[in-house]
Write a protein that holds these residues in place. Structure first.
Motif, PDB file in Angstrom:
ATOM      1  N   MET A  31      84.316  81.708  70.900  1.00  0.00           N
ATOM      2  CA  MET A  31      83.880  81.100  72.156  1.00  0.00           C
ATOM      3  C   MET A  31      84.817  79.942  72.494  1.00  0.00           C
ATOM      4  N   PRO A  32      85.268  79.835  73.756  1.00  0.00           N
ATOM      5  CA  PRO A  32      86.127  78.704  74.131  1.00  0.00           C
ATOM      6  C   PRO A  32      85.370  77.384  73.915  1.00  0.00           C
ATOM      7  N   THR A  33      86.085  76.385  73.402  1.00  0.00           N
ATOM      8  CA  THR A  33      85.494  75.072  73.143  1.00  0.00           C
ATOM      9  C   THR A  33      86.286  74.009  73.890  1.00  0.00           C
ATOM     10  N   PHE A  34      85.563  73.114  74.536  1.00  0.00           N
ATOM     11  CA  PHE A  34      86.157  72.006  75.285  1.00  0.00           C
ATOM     12  C   PHE A  34      85.582  70.715  74.727  1.00  0.00           C
ATOM     13  N   THR A  35      86.399  69.659  74.687  1.00  0.00           N
ATOM     14  CA  THR A  35      85.990  68.383  74.106  1.00  0.00           C
ATOM     15  C   THR A  35      85.813  67.341  75.191  1.00  0.00           C
ATOM     16  N   LEU A  36      84.729  66.597  75.080  1.00  0.00           N
ATOM     17  CA  LEU A  36      84.413  65.497  75.985  1.00  0.00           C
ATOM     18  C   LEU A  36      84.151  64.262  75.131  1.00  0.00           C
ATOM     19  N   ARG A  42      82.501  55.520  79.847  1.00  0.00           N
ATOM     20  CA  ARG A  42      83.186  56.543  80.655  1.00  0.00           C
ATOM     21  C   ARG A  42      83.286  57.842  79.857  1.00  0.00           C
ATOM     22  N   PHE A  43      83.506  58.933  80.605  1.00  0.00           N
ATOM     23  CA  PHE A  43      83.773  60.225  79.994  1.00  0.00           C
ATOM     24  C   PHE A  43      85.266  60.516  80.101  1.00  0.00           C
ATOM     25  N   LEU A  44      85.834  61.020  79.019  1.00  0.00           N
ATOM     26  CA  LEU A  44      87.246  61.394  78.996  1.00  0.00           C
ATOM     27  C   LEU A  44      87.359  62.827  78.514  1.00  0.00           C
ATOM     28  N   PRO A  45      87.871  63.738  79.276  1.00  0.00           N
ATOM     29  CA  PRO A  45      88.294  63.588  80.661  1.00  0.00           C
ATOM     30  C   PRO A  45      87.080  63.600  81.595  1.00  0.00           C
ATOM     31  N   GLU A  46      87.277  63.128  82.804  1.00  0.00           N
ATOM     32  CA  GLU A  46      86.192  63.135  83.779  1.00  0.00           C
ATOM     33  C   GLU A  46      85.971  64.520  84.364  1.00  0.00           C
ATOM     34  N   THR A  47      87.012  65.354  84.362  1.00  0.00           N
ATOM     35  CA  THR A  47      86.907  66.719  84.866  1.00  0.00           C
ATOM     36  C   THR A  47      87.286  67.693  83.760  1.00  0.00           C
ATOM     37  N   ILE A  48      86.419  68.656  83.531  1.00  0.00           N
ATOM     38  CA  ILE A  48      86.672  69.695  82.540  1.00  0.00           C
ATOM     39  C   ILE A  48      86.708  71.026  83.276  1.00  0.00           C
ATOM     40  N   LYS A  55      80.840  82.311  78.567  1.00  0.00           N
ATOM     41  CA  LYS A  55      80.052  81.403  77.734  1.00  0.00           C
ATOM     42  C   LYS A  55      81.021  80.462  77.018  1.00  0.00           C
ATOM     43  N   PHE A  56      80.659  79.158  76.917  1.00  0.00           N
ATOM     44  CA  PHE A  56      81.547  78.201  76.246  1.00  0.00           C
ATOM     45  C   PHE A  56      80.760  77.113  75.536  1.00  0.00           C
ATOM     46  N   ARG A  57      81.480  76.406  74.661  1.00  0.00           N
ATOM     47  CA  ARG A  57      80.911  75.298  73.883  1.00  0.00           C
ATOM     48  C   ARG A  57      81.557  74.006  74.371  1.00  0.00           C
ATOM     49  N   LEU A  58      80.731  72.966  74.530  1.00  0.00           N
ATOM     50  CA  LEU A  58      81.236  71.647  74.876  1.00  0.00           C
ATOM     51  C   LEU A  58      80.971  70.734  73.687  1.00  0.00           C
ATOM     52  N   LEU A  59      82.047  70.286  73.044  1.00  0.00           N
ATOM     53  CA  LEU A  59      81.959  69.349  71.932  1.00  0.00           C
ATOM     54  C   LEU A  59      81.950  67.951  72.529  1.00  0.00           C
ATOM     55  N   VAL A  60      80.910  67.188  72.232  1.00  0.00           N
ATOM     56  CA  VAL A  60      80.740  65.848  72.797  1.00  0.00           C
ATOM     57  C   VAL A  60      80.828  64.831  71.668  1.00  0.00           C
ATOM     58  N   LYS A  61      81.709  63.819  71.849  1.00  0.00           N
ATOM     59  CA  LYS A  61      81.906  62.768  70.837  1.00  0.00           C
ATOM     60  C   LYS A  61      81.649  61.414  71.473  1.00  0.00           C
ATOM     61  N   ASN A  62      80.861  60.583  70.811  1.00  0.00           N
ATOM     62  CA  ASN A  62      80.624  59.224  71.294  1.00  0.00           C
ATOM     63  C   ASN A  62      81.464  58.259  70.476  1.00  0.00           C
ATOM     64  N   GLU A  63      82.536  57.759  71.075  1.00  0.00           N
ATOM     65  CA  GLU A  63      83.411  56.796  70.410  1.00  0.00           C
ATOM     66  C   GLU A  63      83.118  55.376  70.874  1.00  0.00           C
ATOM     67  N   GLY A  64      82.041  55.192  71.611  1.00  0.00           N
ATOM     68  CA  GLY A  64      81.677  53.870  72.117  1.00  0.00           C
ATOM     69  C   GLY A  64      80.862  53.073  71.115  1.00  0.00           C
ATOM     70  N   PRO A  65      80.641  51.790  71.419  1.00  0.00           N
ATOM     71  CA  PRO A  65      79.895  50.921  70.510  1.00  0.00           C
ATOM     72  C   PRO A  65      78.379  51.097  70.605  1.00  0.00           C
ATOM     73  N   GLY A  66      77.902  51.791  71.630  1.00  0.00           N
ATOM     74  CA  GLY A  66      76.459  51.987  71.794  1.00  0.00           C
ATOM     75  C   GLY A  66      76.127  53.440  72.057  1.00  0.00           C
ATOM     76  N   ALA A  67      74.840  53.724  72.140  1.00  0.00           N
ATOM     77  CA  ALA A  67      74.387  55.083  72.427  1.00  0.00           C
ATOM     78  C   ALA A  67      74.813  55.487  73.835  1.00  0.00           C
ATOM     79  N   SER A  86      78.829  62.971  66.945  1.00  0.00           N
ATOM     80  CA  SER A  86      79.321  64.077  67.763  1.00  0.00           C
ATOM     81  C   SER A  86      78.349  65.239  67.639  1.00  0.00           C
ATOM     82  N   SER A  87      78.331  66.061  68.663  1.00  0.00           N
ATOM     83  CA  SER A  87      77.456  67.223  68.694  1.00  0.00           C
ATOM     84  C   SER A  87      78.054  68.211  69.691  1.00  0.00           C
ATOM     85  N   PHE A  88      77.343  69.288  69.961  1.00  0.00           N
ATOM     86  CA  PHE A  88      77.854  70.245  70.929  1.00  0.00           C
ATOM     87  C   PHE A  88      76.709  70.830  71.737  1.00  0.00           C
TER      88      PHE A  88
END
Length: 117
Positions: A31-36, A42-48, A55-67, A86-88
């Motif tokens: 399955m194609p996977t994209f990272t956010l 902010r979200f990086l990138p802002e456009t995916i 069908k695809f998977r979005l891998l989400v990572k929080n690199e910020g200091p808060g939730a 991180s989660s997906f």
């Protein structure tokens, strides 16, 4: 009957591996996977850009200091991540179009969109 079930139960994993219980479907293609990334409100990138009707998977990572939260009302998806987590999310095939998402904790700056082409 109870005794037979008791004897066969430990053999189920072996029978499954040998294929005696039925075939297990094998995915021909991953399955194609994209990272956010969530960082500094902010979200990086802002456009995916994703392939439409796939069908695809979005891998989400929080690199910020808060939730932070990924939320899309129109896609009916949300995911809250603690700092450093991180989660997906799995998305069913999308029709061509633009789908907005935002961060619940920084709604003024955490804005983004998924574009299905």
């Amino acid at each position: 009957m109870q005794m037979i079930r008791h004897l066969l139960l430990p053999l189920l994993p072996l029978l499954a591996v040998l294929g005696i219980l039925g075939a297990v479907p094998v995915q021909a293609e991953e399955m194609p996977t994209f990272t956010l990334v969530m960082r500094a409100g902010r979200f990086l990138p802002e456009t995916i850009e994703v392939p439409a009707n796939t069908k695809f998977r979005l891998l989400v990572k929080n690199e910020g200091p808060g939730a932070e939260e990924f939320e899309s009302v129109e896609l009916r998806k949300e995911k809250v991540l603690a700092p450093g987590a991180s989660s997906f999310l799995i998305f069913q095939p999308l029709k061509p179009g633009t789908y907005k998402f935002f961060g619940e904790f920084h709604p003024a700056t955490a804005q983004g969109r998924i574009v299905a082409k």
